[in-house]
Design an enzyme around this catalytic site. Structure first.
Site, PDB file in Angstrom:
ATOM      1  N   ILE A 146      -4.517 -11.184   7.245  1.00  0.00           N
ATOM      2  CA  ILE A 146      -4.771 -10.834   8.651  1.00  0.00           C
ATOM      3  C   ILE A 146      -6.155 -11.258   9.126  1.00  0.00           C
ATOM      4  O   ILE A 146      -6.416 -11.301  10.330  1.00  0.00           O
ATOM      5  CB  ILE A 146      -4.537  -9.325   8.938  1.00  0.00           C
ATOM      6  CG1 ILE A 146      -5.526  -8.441   8.159  1.00  0.00           C
ATOM      7  CG2 ILE A 146      -3.093  -8.941   8.656  1.00  0.00           C
ATOM      8  CD1 ILE A 146      -5.530  -6.979   8.599  1.00  0.00           C
ATOM      9  N   TYR A 196     -17.092   2.677   6.280  1.00  0.00           N
ATOM     10  CA  TYR A 196     -15.629   2.699   6.377  1.00  0.00           C
ATOM     11  C   TYR A 196     -15.188   3.220   7.753  1.00  0.00           C
ATOM     12  O   TYR A 196     -14.397   2.580   8.453  1.00  0.00           O
ATOM     13  CB  TYR A 196     -15.036   3.557   5.257  1.00  0.00           C
ATOM     14  CG  TYR A 196     -13.572   3.881   5.447  1.00  0.00           C
ATOM     15  CD1 TYR A 196     -12.600   2.884   5.374  1.00  0.00           C
ATOM     16  CD2 TYR A 196     -13.157   5.186   5.721  1.00  0.00           C
ATOM     17  CE1 TYR A 196     -11.256   3.177   5.563  1.00  0.00           C
ATOM     18  CE2 TYR A 196     -11.823   5.488   5.906  1.00  0.00           C
ATOM     19  CZ  TYR A 196     -10.870   4.482   5.824  1.00  0.00           C
ATOM     20  OH  TYR A 196      -9.545   4.781   6.038  1.00  0.00           O
ATOM     21  N   GLY A 224       0.836  -1.204   0.000  1.00  0.00           N
ATOM     22  CA  GLY A 224       0.000   0.000   0.000  1.00  0.00           C
ATOM     23  C   GLY A 224       0.868   1.250   0.000  1.00  0.00           C
ATOM     24  O   GLY A 224       2.092   1.177  -0.016  1.00  0.00           O
ATOM     25  N   GLN A 225       0.214   2.410   0.052  1.00  0.00           N
ATOM     26  CA  GLN A 225       0.958   3.678   0.039  1.00  0.00           C
ATOM     27  C   GLN A 225       1.951   3.766   1.197  1.00  0.00           C
ATOM     28  O   GLN A 225       3.138   3.995   0.996  1.00  0.00           O
ATOM     29  CB  GLN A 225      -0.011   4.857   0.156  1.00  0.00           C
ATOM     30  CG  GLN A 225      -0.789   5.168  -1.084  1.00  0.00           C
ATOM     31  CD  GLN A 225      -1.373   6.560  -1.004  1.00  0.00           C
ATOM     32  OE1 GLN A 225      -0.688   7.539  -1.257  1.00  0.00           O
ATOM     33  NE2 GLN A 225      -2.639   6.653  -0.640  1.00  0.00           N
ATOM     34  N   TYR A 233      -8.953  -1.871   4.496  1.00  0.00           N
ATOM     35  CA  TYR A 233      -9.956  -1.785   3.427  1.00  0.00           C
ATOM     36  C   TYR A 233     -10.293  -0.300   3.336  1.00  0.00           C
ATOM     37  O   TYR A 233     -10.859   0.271   4.284  1.00  0.00           O
ATOM     38  CB  TYR A 233     -11.185  -2.619   3.794  1.00  0.00           C
ATOM     39  CG  TYR A 233     -12.309  -2.522   2.775  1.00  0.00           C
ATOM     40  CD1 TYR A 233     -12.534  -3.553   1.872  1.00  0.00           C
ATOM     41  CD2 TYR A 233     -13.129  -1.398   2.715  1.00  0.00           C
ATOM     42  CE1 TYR A 233     -13.560  -3.464   0.923  1.00  0.00           C
ATOM     43  CE2 TYR A 233     -14.138  -1.294   1.770  1.00  0.00           C
ATOM     44  CZ  TYR A 233     -14.351  -2.336   0.883  1.00  0.00           C
ATOM     45  OH  TYR A 233     -15.352  -2.237  -0.060  1.00  0.00           O
ATOM     46  N   THR A 234      -9.919   0.367   2.236  1.00  0.00           N
ATOM     47  CA  THR A 234     -10.044   1.828   2.161  1.00  0.00           C
ATOM     48  C   THR A 234     -11.030   2.320   1.103  1.00  0.00           C
ATOM     49  O   THR A 234     -11.095   3.515   0.840  1.00  0.00           O
ATOM     50  CB  THR A 234      -8.669   2.471   1.874  1.00  0.00           C
ATOM     51  OG1 THR A 234      -8.148   1.899   0.671  1.00  0.00           O
ATOM     52  CG2 THR A 234      -7.704   2.236   3.028  1.00  0.00           C
TER      53      THR A 234
END
Length: 287
Positions: free
Chosen positions: A40, A128, A11-12, A64-65
């Protein structure tokens, strides 16, 4: 040599930690995993991985974005952002691993004119944010040696993000409409990676919730204007209201966070967002 386990290394934030890892390799051994090498949400897999590697620190940079998609994928969002975090916190507690978990400004509803402190009431307005808040609660409940880092509007030279999307659109369009009535703090993921390493290096750890971002607040519109300026784009930007740009998930109107606690406890001084943005646009211009 102490071991640092980085979850979500593709990821970033994970990529930014990977980028600076060589600077710390005299003191730390880094173990990078992604969802393919460590799921995970699978408790047995997490326990087995911790048994084999026994990390001193675990940075959870995975999440989870997909904010809008989460509205229809609630189970998936909670599996990663809550259940997965609980699995990591449980393993960290068992192996005396310091757990550093990255969370979000979306745990707030954005209905205030004051900067949110770490102790302020949380009230997410979408799935979210709800899933991320649940992850925070479970982590702190299961493992007292947890540091929660809430951040906001994350971008970098890696993966998909607002800055890269804007640069791409600038090259395709002459005119764009950008939401101008939502306020927050853009954060260069490279700065967050460095802040996390400062926390790991610190002698006296304080656990609990901290806020980290760049400062001060801005709007998506003004953020986009600066991206255009730094990239020397001639695109025409028009200010939109939230009503003019409806999305499946509601966004907080103003999720600006106070950064006083992390400055006071860990002596970490966040950078001005314009300076960090300029650095990122410069990197992207050379790619």
């Amino acid at each position: 040599m102490k071991k640092i386990l980085v979850i979500g290394s593709n990821g970033q934030l994970g990529n930014c930690i990977r980028k600076i890892a060589p600077d710390f390799e005299l003191d730390y051994e880094f173990i990078f995993t992604d969802s393919q090498t460590l799921d995970i949400t699978n408790e047995d897999q997490v326990n087995g991985f911790f048994y084999d590697n026994k990390p001193d620190f675990c940075i959870n940079a995975s999440a989870y974005t997909a904010v809008d998609l989460a509205e229809t994928e609630k189970e998936k969002a909670f599996a990663v952002n809550a259940d997965g975090v609980a699995n990591l916190a449980t393993a960290c507690a068992e192996y005396k691993t310091t757990f550093i978990h990255v969370s979000t400004d979306y745990v707030f509803d954005g209905e205030t004119n004051l900067d949110y402190s770490e102790d302020d009431f949380t009230s997410p307005i979408g799935v979210y944010g709800e899933s991320k808040l649940k992850g925070e609660e479970l982590a702190l409940e299961i493992n007292p040696k947890t540091i929660i880092l809430r951040t906001s509007w994350l971008y970098s030279e890696f993966n998909k993000n607002f800055v890269k999307t804007m640069l791409n659109l600038f090259s395709q369009k002459n005119e764009l409409g950008i939401v101008a009535d939502q306020f927050g703090q853009p954060t260069n993921a490279n700065d967050l990676a460095e802040a996390i390493m400062e926390i790991i290096k610190s002698e006296n750890k304080m656990f609990g919730v901290f806020h980290f971002s760049n400062y001060p607040e801005t709007t998506w519109f003004d953020f986009a204007k600066k991206i255009a300026e730094f990239s020397k784009s001639s695109v025409k930007l028009n200010a939109l209201t939230t009503e003019q740009y409806p999305t499946p998930a509601k966004r907080p109107k103003r999720s600006t966070m106070s950064l006083d606690k992390i400055e006071e406890i860990y002596k970490i001084e966040p950078k001005h967002w314009e300076n960090s943005l300029e650095e990122c646009v410069e990197i992207l211009s050379k790619q």
